[in-house]
Motif scaffolding. Structure first.
Motif, PDB file in Angstrom:
ATOM      1  N   PHE A   1       0.838  -1.189   0.000  1.00 23.38           N
ATOM      2  CA  PHE A   1       0.000   0.000   0.000  1.00 23.38           C
ATOM      3  C   PHE A   1       0.880   1.248   0.000  1.00 23.38           C
ATOM      4  O   PHE A   1       0.671   2.175  -0.786  1.00 23.38           O
ATOM      5  CB  PHE A   1      -0.918  -0.001   1.227  1.00 23.38           C
ATOM      6  N   GLU A   2       1.854   1.279   0.882  1.00 21.98           N
ATOM      7  CA  GLU A   2       2.731   2.445   1.008  1.00 21.98           C
ATOM      8  C   GLU A   2       3.547   2.670  -0.262  1.00 21.98           C
ATOM      9  O   GLU A   2       3.664   3.799  -0.742  1.00 21.98           O
ATOM     10  CB  GLU A   2       3.661   2.279   2.219  1.00 21.98           C
ATOM     11  N   GLN A   3       4.107   1.610  -0.832  1.00 23.35           N
ATOM     12  CA  GLN A   3       4.898   1.732  -2.059  1.00 23.35           C
ATOM     13  C   GLN A   3       4.044   2.238  -3.219  1.00 23.35           C
ATOM     14  O   GLN A   3       4.473   3.101  -3.988  1.00 23.35           O
ATOM     15  CB  GLN A   3       5.545   0.396  -2.417  1.00 23.35           C
ATOM     16  N   MET A   4       2.834   1.714  -3.336  1.00 20.45           N
ATOM     17  CA  MET A   4       1.947   2.153  -4.409  1.00 20.45           C
ATOM     18  C   MET A   4       1.526   3.603  -4.205  1.00 20.45           C
ATOM     19  O   MET A   4       1.454   4.380  -5.156  1.00 20.45           O
ATOM     20  CB  MET A   4       0.728   1.238  -4.491  1.00 20.45           C
ATOM     21  N   SER A   5       1.269   3.996  -2.963  1.00 24.08           N
ATOM     22  CA  SER A   5       0.896   5.375  -2.657  1.00 24.08           C
ATOM     23  C   SER A   5       1.997   6.343  -3.073  1.00 24.08           C
ATOM     24  O   SER A   5       1.730   7.394  -3.665  1.00 24.08           O
ATOM     25  CB  SER A   5       0.619   5.546  -1.161  1.00 24.08           C
ATOM     26  N   ILE A   6       3.216   5.996  -2.763  1.00 24.69           N
ATOM     27  CA  ILE A   6       4.364   6.832  -3.123  1.00 24.69           C
ATOM     28  C   ILE A   6       4.463   6.982  -4.636  1.00 24.69           C
ATOM     29  O   ILE A   6       4.663   8.088  -5.161  1.00 24.69           O
ATOM     30  CB  ILE A   6       5.669   6.248  -2.532  1.00 24.69           C
ATOM     31  N   GLU A   7       4.311   5.872  -5.345  1.00 17.01           N
ATOM     32  CA  GLU A   7       4.403   5.916  -6.808  1.00 17.01           C
ATOM     33  C   GLU A   7       3.289   6.756  -7.427  1.00 17.01           C
ATOM     34  O   GLU A   7       3.523   7.527  -8.350  1.00 17.01           O
ATOM     35  CB  GLU A   7       4.390   4.509  -7.396  1.00 17.01           C
ATOM     36  N   ILE A   8       2.088   6.631  -6.919  1.00 14.65           N
ATOM     37  CA  ILE A   8       0.965   7.408  -7.445  1.00 14.65           C
ATOM     38  C   ILE A   8       1.209   8.895  -7.218  1.00 14.65           C
ATOM     39  O   ILE A   8       1.007   9.713  -8.119  1.00 14.65           O
ATOM     40  CB  ILE A   8      -0.372   6.964  -6.801  1.00 14.65           C
ATOM     41  N   ARG A   9       1.684   9.249  -6.024  1.00 10.06           N
ATOM     42  CA  ARG A   9       1.929  10.660  -5.693  1.00 10.06           C
ATOM     43  C   ARG A   9       3.031  11.285  -6.545  1.00 10.06           C
ATOM     44  O   ARG A   9       3.129  12.504  -6.625  1.00 10.06           O
ATOM     45  CB  ARG A   9       2.271  10.808  -4.210  1.00 10.06           C
ATOM     46  N   ARG A  10       3.853  10.486  -7.154  1.00 13.27           N
ATOM     47  CA  ARG A  10       4.913  11.019  -8.031  1.00 13.27           C
ATOM     48  C   ARG A  10       4.321  11.667  -9.283  1.00 13.27           C
ATOM     49  O   ARG A  10       4.967  12.481  -9.922  1.00 13.27           O
ATOM     50  CB  ARG A  10       5.883   9.924  -8.441  1.00 13.27           C
ATOM     51  N   GLY A  11       3.113  11.288  -9.629  1.00  9.29           N
ATOM     52  CA  GLY A  11       2.461  11.865 -10.799  1.00  9.29           C
ATOM     53  C   GLY A  11       2.115  13.325 -10.561  1.00  9.29           C
ATOM     54  O   GLY A  11       1.696  13.709  -9.470  1.00  9.29           O
ATOM     55  N   LYS A  12       2.275  14.129 -11.564  1.00  6.86           N
ATOM     56  CA  LYS A  12       1.994  15.561 -11.448  1.00  6.86           C
ATOM     57  C   LYS A  12       0.514  15.775 -11.106  1.00  6.86           C
ATOM     58  O   LYS A  12      -0.368  15.299 -11.814  1.00  6.86           O
ATOM     59  CB  LYS A  12       2.321  16.263 -12.756  1.00  6.86           C
TER      60      LYS A  12
ATOM     61  N   LEU B   1      -1.172  14.578  -8.642  1.00  6.94           N
ATOM     62  CA  LEU B   1      -1.835  13.447  -7.984  1.00  6.94           C
ATOM     63  C   LEU B   1      -1.531  13.473  -6.489  1.00  6.94           C
ATOM     64  O   LEU B   1      -0.391  13.363  -6.081  1.00  6.94           O
ATOM     65  CB  LEU B   1      -1.391  12.115  -8.582  1.00  6.94           C
ATOM     66  N   GLY B   2      -2.557  13.621  -5.695  1.00 11.87           N
ATOM     67  CA  GLY B   2      -2.393  13.684  -4.243  1.00 11.87           C
ATOM     68  C   GLY B   2      -3.205  12.620  -3.540  1.00 11.87           C
ATOM     69  O   GLY B   2      -3.518  11.565  -4.108  1.00 11.87           O
ATOM     70  N   ASP B   3      -3.571  12.922  -2.304  1.00  5.11           N
ATOM     71  CA  ASP B   3      -4.274  11.950  -1.452  1.00  5.11           C
ATOM     72  C   ASP B   3      -5.577  11.437  -2.052  1.00  5.11           C
ATOM     73  O   ASP B   3      -5.874  10.244  -1.972  1.00  5.11           O
ATOM     74  CB  ASP B   3      -4.562  12.554  -0.080  1.00  5.11           C
ATOM     75  N   THR B   4      -6.358  12.326  -2.657  1.00  5.79           N
ATOM     76  CA  THR B   4      -7.642  11.895  -3.222  1.00  5.79           C
ATOM     77  C   THR B   4      -7.431  10.903  -4.347  1.00  5.79           C
ATOM     78  O   THR B   4      -8.136   9.888  -4.440  1.00  5.79           O
ATOM     79  CB  THR B   4      -8.449  13.113  -3.717  1.00  5.79           C
ATOM     80  N   TRP B   5      -6.458  11.153  -5.209  1.00 10.16           N
ATOM     81  CA  TRP B   5      -6.153  10.221  -6.299  1.00 10.16           C
ATOM     82  C   TRP B   5      -5.653   8.895  -5.748  1.00 10.16           C
ATOM     83  O   TRP B   5      -6.025   7.826  -6.244  1.00 10.16           O
ATOM     84  CB  TRP B   5      -5.120  10.812  -7.258  1.00 10.16           C
ATOM     85  N   VAL B   6      -4.810   8.958  -4.729  1.00 12.05           N
ATOM     86  CA  VAL B   6      -4.304   7.722  -4.126  1.00 12.05           C
ATOM     87  C   VAL B   6      -5.467   6.886  -3.616  1.00 12.05           C
ATOM     88  O   VAL B   6      -5.565   5.692  -3.906  1.00 12.05           O
ATOM     89  CB  VAL B   6      -3.308   8.022  -2.981  1.00 12.05           C
ATOM     90  N   LYS B   7      -6.386   7.510  -2.879  1.00 13.02           N
ATOM     91  CA  LYS B   7      -7.532   6.783  -2.331  1.00 13.02           C
ATOM     92  C   LYS B   7      -8.382   6.175  -3.437  1.00 13.02           C
ATOM     93  O   LYS B   7      -8.760   5.001  -3.380  1.00 13.02           O
ATOM     94  CB  LYS B   7      -8.385   7.722  -1.480  1.00 13.02           C
ATOM     95  N   MET B   8      -8.677   6.978  -4.448  1.00 10.62           N
ATOM     96  CA  MET B   8      -9.535   6.501  -5.537  1.00 10.62           C
ATOM     97  C   MET B   8      -8.888   5.327  -6.279  1.00 10.62           C
ATOM     98  O   MET B   8      -9.534   4.305  -6.536  1.00 10.62           O
ATOM     99  CB  MET B   8      -9.807   7.637  -6.519  1.00 10.62           C
ATOM    100  N   LEU B   9      -7.615   5.466  -6.589  1.00 17.79           N
ATOM    101  CA  LEU B   9      -6.939   4.392  -7.327  1.00 17.79           C
ATOM    102  C   LEU B   9      -6.736   3.144  -6.473  1.00 17.79           C
ATOM    103  O   LEU B   9      -6.858   2.023  -6.967  1.00 17.79           O
ATOM    104  CB  LEU B   9      -5.604   4.893  -7.877  1.00 17.79           C
ATOM    105  N   MET B  10      -6.458   3.322  -5.194  1.00 22.63           N
ATOM    106  CA  MET B  10      -6.264   2.160  -4.326  1.00 22.63           C
ATOM    107  C   MET B  10      -7.564   1.373  -4.163  1.00 22.63           C
ATOM    108  O   MET B  10      -7.545   0.144  -4.159  1.00 22.63           O
ATOM    109  CB  MET B  10      -5.718   2.584  -2.964  1.00 22.63           C
ATOM    110  N   VAL B  11      -8.683   2.070  -4.039  1.00 18.90           N
ATOM    111  CA  VAL B  11      -9.971   1.379  -3.956  1.00 18.90           C
ATOM    112  C   VAL B  11     -10.238   0.637  -5.258  1.00 18.90           C
ATOM    113  O   VAL B  11     -10.665  -0.522  -5.251  1.00 18.90           O
ATOM    114  CB  VAL B  11     -11.114   2.366  -3.618  1.00 18.90           C
ATOM    115  N   SER B  12      -9.945   1.277  -6.380  1.00 14.92           N
ATOM    116  CA  SER B  12     -10.154   0.629  -7.677  1.00 14.92           C
ATOM    117  C   SER B  12      -9.286  -0.616  -7.821  1.00 14.92           C
ATOM    118  O   SER B  12      -9.766  -1.662  -8.268  1.00 14.92           O
ATOM    119  CB  SER B  12      -9.831   1.613  -8.815  1.00 14.92           C
ATOM    120  N   VAL B  13      -8.033  -0.518  -7.437  1.00 20.38           N
ATOM    121  CA  VAL B  13      -7.125  -1.674  -7.519  1.00 20.38           C
ATOM    122  C   VAL B  13      -7.610  -2.774  -6.581  1.00 20.38           C
ATOM    123  O   VAL B  13      -7.602  -3.955  -6.944  1.00 20.38           O
ATOM    124  CB  VAL B  13      -5.670  -1.258  -7.187  1.00 20.38           C
TER     125      VAL B  13
END
Length: 79
Positions: A10-21, A23-35
């Motif tokens: 979870f933590e590794q994926m969160s870090i990678e998602i946040r690297r995107g221009k 993309l913050g907490d809301t994107w992380v939550k949305m994508l993690m739920v989708s995954v």
């Protein structure tokens, strides 16, 4: 990778998602739920589910009986 804990994944994926221009907490939550919905065997949200109370009803509709609400949250949502 079964040797990596779900919390670490979870933590590794969160870090990678946040690297995107932009993309913050809301994107992380949305994508993690989708995954998690698409790959339930990973169990990404089994130990950690950082979702605001506003999203709980939607999650309960997607995954009935998942236990998204606990204790006082159940009472406040049913009112």
């Amino acid at each position: 990778d079964s040797s990596t804990s779900t919390a670490t994944k979870f933590e590794q994926m969160s870090i990678e998602i946040r690297r995107g221009k932009g993309l913050g907490d809301t994107w992380v939550k949305m994508l993690m739920v989708s995954v998690d919905i698409f790959f339930p065997r990973l169990g990404l949200l089994a130990e950690r589910c950082d979702v605001g109370i506003g999203a709980v009803r939607g999650l309960e509709r997607l995954v009935p009986g998942a236990g998204c609400l606990e204790g006082d949250q159940v009472k406040s949502q049913s009112a």
